[in-house]
Design an enzyme around this catalytic site. Sequence first.
Site, short mmCIF file in Angstrom:
data_model
loop_
_atom_site.label_atom_id
_atom_site.label_comp_id
_atom_site.label_asym_id
_atom_site.label_seq_id
_atom_site.Cartn_x
_atom_site.Cartn_y
_atom_site.Cartn_z
N ASP A 1 0.78 -1.25 0.00
CA ASP A 1 0.00 0.00 0.00
C ASP A 1 0.81 1.30 0.00
O ASP A 1 1.75 1.45 0.80
CB ASP A 1 -0.87 0.10 1.25
CG ASP A 1 -1.57 -1.17 1.62
OD1 ASP A 1 -1.49 -2.15 0.86
OD2 ASP A 1 -2.20 -1.19 2.69
N TRP B 1 6.10 -10.06 1.36
CA TRP B 1 5.51 -9.31 2.47
C TRP B 1 6.16 -9.74 3.80
O TRP B 1 6.39 -10.92 4.04
CB TRP B 1 4.00 -9.57 2.50
CG TRP B 1 3.27 -8.69 3.47
CD1 TRP B 1 2.80 -7.44 3.23
CD2 TRP B 1 2.94 -9.00 4.84
NE1 TRP B 1 2.19 -6.94 4.36
CE2 TRP B 1 2.27 -7.87 5.36
CE3 TRP B 1 3.16 -10.09 5.67
CZ2 TRP B 1 1.79 -7.83 6.67
CZ3 TRP B 1 2.69 -10.05 6.97
CH2 TRP B 1 2.01 -8.93 7.47
N GLU C 1 -10.45 -2.37 3.84
CA GLU C 1 -9.15 -1.83 4.21
C GLU C 1 -8.95 -0.45 3.57
O GLU C 1 -9.64 -0.09 2.62
CB GLU C 1 -8.03 -2.77 3.73
CG GLU C 1 -8.11 -4.16 4.34
CD GLU C 1 -6.97 -5.09 3.96
OE1 GLU C 1 -6.48 -5.80 4.85
OE2 GLU C 1 -6.56 -5.13 2.78
N PHE D 1 1.87 -0.75 10.05
CA PHE D 1 0.91 -0.95 8.97
C PHE D 1 0.48 0.40 8.39
O PHE D 1 0.97 1.45 8.77
CB PHE D 1 -0.31 -1.74 9.48
CG PHE D 1 -0.13 -3.24 9.43
CD1 PHE D 1 1.12 -3.82 9.28
CD2 PHE D 1 -1.24 -4.09 9.55
CE1 PHE D 1 1.29 -5.21 9.24
CE2 PHE D 1 -1.09 -5.48 9.50
CZ PHE D 1 0.17 -6.04 9.35
N ASP E 1 -5.53 1.19 9.27
CA ASP E 1 -5.44 2.02 8.07
C ASP E 1 -6.06 3.41 8.25
O ASP E 1 -6.91 3.84 7.46
CB ASP E 1 -6.07 1.30 6.86
CG ASP E 1 -5.48 -0.08 6.63
OD1 ASP E 1 -4.37 -0.33 7.14
OD2 ASP E 1 -6.12 -0.90 5.95
N TRP F 1 -3.64 -9.16 -3.91
CA TRP F 1 -3.19 -10.09 -2.88
C TRP F 1 -3.30 -11.55 -3.31
O TRP F 1 -2.65 -12.41 -2.73
CB TRP F 1 -3.96 -9.85 -1.57
CG TRP F 1 -3.43 -8.68 -0.81
CD1 TRP F 1 -4.10 -7.53 -0.49
CD2 TRP F 1 -2.11 -8.53 -0.26
NE1 TRP F 1 -3.27 -6.67 0.21
CE2 TRP F 1 -2.05 -7.26 0.36
CE3 TRP F 1 -0.96 -9.33 -0.25
CZ2 TRP F 1 -0.90 -6.79 0.99
CZ3 TRP F 1 0.18 -8.85 0.38
CH2 TRP F 1 0.20 -7.60 0.99
N GLN G 1 4.04 0.66 2.37
CA GLN G 1 4.29 -0.58 3.08
C GLN G 1 5.49 -1.26 2.43
O GLN G 1 5.47 -1.54 1.23
CB GLN G 1 3.05 -1.48 2.99
CG GLN G 1 1.88 -0.99 3.81
CD GLN G 1 2.15 -1.16 5.30
OE1 GLN G 1 2.03 -2.24 5.83
NE2 GLN G 1 2.51 -0.07 5.96
C1 FRU Z 1 -3.85 -3.67 2.68
C2 FRU Z 1 -3.26 -4.07 4.03
C3 FRU Z 1 -3.66 -3.07 5.09
C4 FRU Z 1 -2.56 -3.20 6.11
C5 FRU Z 1 -1.36 -3.46 5.24
C6 FRU Z 1 -0.35 -4.39 5.83
O1 FRU Z 1 -3.16 -4.14 1.59
O2 FRU Z 1 -3.65 -5.38 4.37
O3 FRU Z 1 -4.95 -3.28 5.63
O4 FRU Z 1 -2.44 -2.05 6.88
O5 FRU Z 1 -1.84 -4.02 4.02
O6 FRU Z 1 0.80 -4.45 5.02
#
Ligand code: FRU
Length: 502
Positions: free
Chosen positions: A27, A51, A209, A83, A155, A307, A43
């Site tokens: 993100d 990840w 999210e 996050f 978020d 995802w 992120q």
């Molecule tokens: C969305 C998410 C958010 C979270 C982040 C973690 O892609 O799942 O909700 O804050 O990625 O990396």
Amino acid sequence: MTAATATTADTFRPALHYAARNTWLNDPNGLIFHDGVYHLYYQNNPLDNVWGNMSWGHATSPDLVSWTEHPVAIACDEQEDIFSGSIVFDRDNTSGFGTESAPPLVAVYTSAFKSGSAHAGLQAQSLASSCDGGYTWTKHNGNPVLNRGSAEFRDPKVIRYDGGAGSYWVMVAVEATDFQVVLYRSDDLKNWEFLSTFGPANATGGVWECPDLFPLPLDGDSEQLKWVLTVNLNPGGPNSGSAGQYFVGDFDGTTFTSATTVTEGLQDPARLGEYQWLDWGRDYYAAVSFSDAPNDRRLMIAWMNNWEYANQIPTSPWRSPMSLAREISLRTVDGRPRLIQKAAGDLSAPSSIGRPFTLERMEISDCTRVLDGAEGSVQRIDLTLTPGSAEEFGLIVRANGAHGTRIGIRPAQGTLHIDRRTSGRTDFHETFPSIDTAPIQPIGGSYQLTIYVDRCSVEIFSQDGQVTMTELIFPAPTNTDLAVYAIGGTAIINSLHVDQYV
Ligand code: FRU
């Protein structure tokens, strides 16, 4: 890394989109224009290209097109992963993290607490501040500042509300598994008071999210200010996996009221096509907008991945690009307020690269025709098409003859599609080789498409930005043909213009 893998990686590295040098990103976070610079935090796994170790990476740009990567801005530790969240310029130093003469930037992020923490397993909102314009950050020692005892509260997007109800900070965040946006207010960014919730509504096929809330004038009329609430969800998008939806309505300083809700409560999956999507493609997620963009522009960037297969896409040493920055506005279309999107940065092609390819008018009939002189792997393609008797017609980009990524229109179905079954490498995940569709109606009898092709992606803005589709592709570097095609009859290419960037 061997020289051979370095070469492979470079064939997918985008020229017009941001990707980290050699690490993972997801993100966009903390988007803000400050001191003449666009800041893109994100992120980031600073240690790997999958990840994990979630921290905020950082890049800056003068123009939303060329980006410079900086050291990690906010790093994870034994207590917490960092996050997603947002950044505000606290110009009156309401937080006290700066001084009146040198007010701070304040990051509001989700602490995803780890087993080493007293809050293990919870997600709560925390602060960090920067007094050097966003390059170095200090975590607040009173973190977290907003804790609901929830494992799925994340978020935060913070905005400054200045309206009928007063002037204060408003946070929109999610209770992800409740399909709810939660709203809070604060005077100092440290003490938060509950305002309201929104949802579940419209698409609820996956966790909610990365929400955002902002005003936009309808049809350019500042007297008709509407509020837009965007909510990303995963999975549950219109073409499977991650996607972003939006609602248009009003915000009175306490409650967001949607005028575009189709279904309340948990969704009827058959109605997915009736909801309003930020993008219909498979690779446009976690979209959020910039704070303090100049000239009241509303600028958004999304993560260009899904995802479903994000950790497997075949790029190395980096993984995942961002979308282009988009400027969005609100227009009445068929009686409904609808987001209109276009690329925001200055994407004029360098004149040194060679003459653009242009074609005035061409009728094609039941054929695939490669356009000599239009080949490339980083291109902007502008075209208008008028249907004839063909049941399907369109373009094949990053092609080798008829193999490539098809961008097609089927007038009888009223659909635009991206078919990436023969787009290149598709074997890394079973759901990647897909045909994905968006609804499209002709305007004045024809279809207009602006398409950015950038080594590992296609981003389509159609019908003057009313419908967008964004997808990743992984073609062989030698697949650079551009072709037009029609199936089962005729179609007219009214005009086609191709700019090359590299
Ligand atoms: C969305 C998410 C958010 C979270 C982040 C973690 O892609 O799942 O909700 O804050 O990625 O990396």
